[in-house]
Write an enzyme that holds these catalytic residues in place. Structure first.
Site, PDB file in Angstrom:
ATOM      1  N   ASP A   1       0.797  -1.225   0.000  1.00  0.00           N
ATOM      2  CA  ASP A   1       0.000   0.000   0.000  1.00  0.00           C
ATOM      3  C   ASP A   1       0.833   1.281   0.000  1.00  0.00           C
ATOM      4  O   ASP A   1       0.362   2.323   0.437  1.00  0.00           O
ATOM      5  CB  ASP A   1      -0.920   0.007   1.218  1.00  0.00           C
ATOM      6  CG  ASP A   1      -0.158  -0.137   2.539  1.00  0.00           C
ATOM      7  OD1 ASP A   1       1.089  -0.039   2.536  1.00  0.00           O
ATOM      8  OD2 ASP A   1      -0.817  -0.340   3.577  1.00  0.00           O
TER       9      ASP A   1
ATOM     10  N   GLU B   1      -0.646  -9.090  -1.566  1.00  0.00           N
ATOM     11  CA  GLU B   1      -1.258  -8.563  -0.350  1.00  0.00           C
ATOM     12  C   GLU B   1      -2.402  -7.613  -0.708  1.00  0.00           C
ATOM     13  O   GLU B   1      -2.508  -6.497  -0.225  1.00  0.00           O
ATOM     14  CB  GLU B   1      -0.231  -7.853   0.547  1.00  0.00           C
ATOM     15  CG  GLU B   1      -0.703  -7.695   1.982  1.00  0.00           C
ATOM     16  CD  GLU B   1       0.270  -6.919   2.846  1.00  0.00           C
ATOM     17  OE1 GLU B   1       0.827  -7.532   3.760  1.00  0.00           O
ATOM     18  OE2 GLU B   1       0.455  -5.703   2.601  1.00  0.00           O
TER      19      GLU B   1
ATOM     20  N   GLU C   1      -2.027   5.219   3.180  1.00  0.00           N
ATOM     21  CA  GLU C   1      -1.940   3.870   2.620  1.00  0.00           C
ATOM     22  C   GLU C   1      -3.290   3.249   2.267  1.00  0.00           C
ATOM     23  O   GLU C   1      -3.406   2.508   1.294  1.00  0.00           O
ATOM     24  CB  GLU C   1      -1.180   2.956   3.587  1.00  0.00           C
ATOM     25  CG  GLU C   1       0.305   3.235   3.693  1.00  0.00           C
ATOM     26  CD  GLU C   1       0.642   4.340   4.684  1.00  0.00           C
ATOM     27  OE1 GLU C   1       1.837   4.634   4.848  1.00  0.00           O
ATOM     28  OE2 GLU C   1      -0.294   4.895   5.302  1.00  0.00           O
TER      29      GLU C   1
ATOM     30  N   HIS D   1       6.111   4.679  14.123  1.00  0.00           N
ATOM     31  CA  HIS D   1       6.616   5.551  13.063  1.00  0.00           C
ATOM     32  C   HIS D   1       5.531   6.096  12.142  1.00  0.00           C
ATOM     33  O   HIS D   1       5.784   7.013  11.378  1.00  0.00           O
ATOM     34  CB  HIS D   1       7.605   4.773  12.183  1.00  0.00           C
ATOM     35  CG  HIS D   1       6.951   3.736  11.310  1.00  0.00           C
ATOM     36  ND1 HIS D   1       6.573   2.509  11.786  1.00  0.00           N
ATOM     37  CD2 HIS D   1       6.584   3.771  10.008  1.00  0.00           C
ATOM     38  CE1 HIS D   1       6.024   1.807  10.812  1.00  0.00           C
ATOM     39  NE2 HIS D   1       6.001   2.550   9.727  1.00  0.00           N
TER      40      HIS D   1
ATOM     41  N   ARG E   1       2.694   7.886  10.013  1.00  0.00           N
ATOM     42  CA  ARG E   1       2.414   9.303   9.825  1.00  0.00           C
ATOM     43  C   ARG E   1       1.261   9.768  10.710  1.00  0.00           C
ATOM     44  O   ARG E   1       1.289  10.854  11.282  1.00  0.00           O
ATOM     45  CB  ARG E   1       2.106   9.565   8.348  1.00  0.00           C
ATOM     46  CG  ARG E   1       1.968  11.026   7.969  1.00  0.00           C
ATOM     47  CD  ARG E   1       1.603  11.154   6.509  1.00  0.00           C
ATOM     48  NE  ARG E   1       2.618  10.574   5.648  1.00  0.00           N
ATOM     49  CZ  ARG E   1       3.630  11.258   5.111  1.00  0.00           C
ATOM     50  NH1 ARG E   1       3.744  12.549   5.367  1.00  0.00           N
ATOM     51  NH2 ARG E   1       4.510  10.667   4.331  1.00  0.00           N
TER      52      ARG E   1
ATOM     53  N   HIS F   1      12.758   5.052  14.199  1.00  0.00           N
ATOM     54  CA  HIS F   1      12.608   5.439  12.798  1.00  0.00           C
ATOM     55  C   HIS F   1      13.347   6.750  12.550  1.00  0.00           C
ATOM     56  O   HIS F   1      13.345   7.649  13.399  1.00  0.00           O
ATOM     57  CB  HIS F   1      11.126   5.604  12.469  1.00  0.00           C
ATOM     58  CG  HIS F   1      10.827   5.647  11.012  1.00  0.00           C
ATOM     59  ND1 HIS F   1      10.906   6.797  10.266  1.00  0.00           N
ATOM     60  CD2 HIS F   1      10.469   4.660  10.141  1.00  0.00           C
ATOM     61  CE1 HIS F   1      10.588   6.533   9.007  1.00  0.00           C
ATOM     62  NE2 HIS F   1      10.316   5.246   8.901  1.00  0.00           N
TER      63      HIS F   1
END
Length: 372
Positions: free
Chosen positions: A97, A119, A133, A211, A213, A244
């Site tokens: 994604d 996936e 995503e 991590h 967003r 990250h």
């Protein structure tokens, strides 16, 4: 022979596509495999490729500091367009994604090249969770010719979106195949790595990754506050955090957590070292998608620091729990695990995401698609 282009850019994509690449390379009479790395995560993706003894044929170096999503998309689209102009591609394989997935699917569509989506069918149905995503995965589905769905729940989601049943194949998740690629020698090297970092691997180990967003800003503050409380209360436990590199995450974590002696802050880990932690962890706190799928193979309780997940199978099976960035929920549920022995908190349910044979199934489907 068919020219098969694999397009990826992040470490999770490499992990989940490497077993498929390796499987297709077993049949050089059927496939010419072309590996293209957009390098969304330049160091991490190339490092992980090397673990699988793979190397990209094409590196696009698409990332620049402080790019907006629109700028990233523009650079990847333009770079991939050149790849298609210079190569005769028979099919493009993408996974998951990411921005690379969306761009790979779009450029393939513009060139009338079939897209095979590994996936496929994961849905949260909240366009901002995970952001961006969820939308990228849905848009890739609109142009894919073959949808390799990990589970029947994913298949049902695709059917509800009027995708033809004959295009959908339930194959499990290739991330489980990747776990089985780890040799004993590799795991011994991982053990030596933690000795060199002065990190004791025992039954009181907690792995934490954060991590995404959508967890930037106030959410990461609440997550860190919960970690501070747990580290202070459970001083005999070791909290390992691969940090990250995004400064929105990295700076806050180091500023607030570096002072704790039982919190170990590490640079991003290569794949075998991360798996070694998952294998030995008493508890995992994560907002990662891949870890949600991998951890059940090791019986490790996993608390997902997201408010929505497109991996609902783990929630339904009881192998993971959604806790969001909710301080009270993270603390209270973690205490239930940390107050008990590791032996008493192991999960008994099977991994709902696969049995390690996904890549073999995918190759057979591709071979049938081309009548090879």
């Amino acid at each position: 022979m068919k020219n098969i282009l694999f397009v990826f850019g992040t470490r999770p994509e490499v992990i989940k596509l490497a077993p498929v690449i390796i499987e297709l390379k077993k049949y050089p009479d059927k496939y010419n495999v072309i590996i293209c790395n957009t390098e969304q995560q330049k160091e991490l993706s190339n490092q992980t490729l090397a673990y699988f003894n793979l190397k990209a044929d094409i590196n696009l170096d698409c990332m620049k500091p402080n790019q907006s999503l629109a700028e990233v998309q523009t650079r990847i689209l333009a770079s991939l367009d050149k790849v298609f102009n210079r190569n005769n591609i028979d099919a493009t394989i993408v996974q998951g994604d990411t921005m690379t997935v969306l761009c790979g699917a779009l450029v393939s569509f513009y060139n009338k090249v079939p897209v095979f989506h590994v996936e496929a069918g994961l849905r949260s149905y909240d366009i901002y969770e995970p952001f961006p995503e969820e939308v990228m995965r849905q848009m890739a589905s609109r142009v894919a010719d073959i949808h390799f769905a990990p589970t029947f729940k994913n298949r049902d989601a695709l059917l509800k979106e009027n995708i033809s049943e004959e295009k959908i194949h339930v194959v499990g998740n290739t991330v489980i195949d990747a776990l089985f690629c780890l040799s004993d020698d590799t795991m011994c090297k991982a053990e030596e790595f933690y000795k060199s970092e002065n990190i004791q691997i025992n039954d009181k180990l907690i792995l934490i990754t954060a991590h995404r967003r959508e967890n930037h800003g106030e959410r990461i503050d609440r997550i860190i506050k919960a970690i501070e409380y747990l580290a202070d209360r459970y001083k005999d436990h070791t909290f390992v955090i691969p940090v990250h590199p995004n400064p929105n995450v990295k700076n806050k974590i180091y500023d607030r957590l570096e002072r704790y002696s039982n919190i170990k802050l590490l640079a991003p880990l290569d794949y075998p070292n991360l798996v070694y932690l998952m294998k030995n962890a008493k508890l995992i706190l994560t907002d990662s998608g891949g870890i949600q799928e991998e951890a059940p193979s090791f019986g490790c309780p996993t608390f997902v620091m997201r408010y929505e997940t497109e991996r609902q199978e783990g929630i339904d099976a009881g192998v993971s729990v959604l806790v969001g960035a909710d301080y009270d929920k993270i603390v209270s549920l973690s205490e239930e695990i940390l107050s008990e022995s590791k032996e008493n908190t192991r999960l008994k349910a099977q991994n709902p995401y696969g049995d390690g044979t996904s890549s073999v199934k995918i190759e057979k489907i591709i071979s049938n698609y081309f009548s090879l």
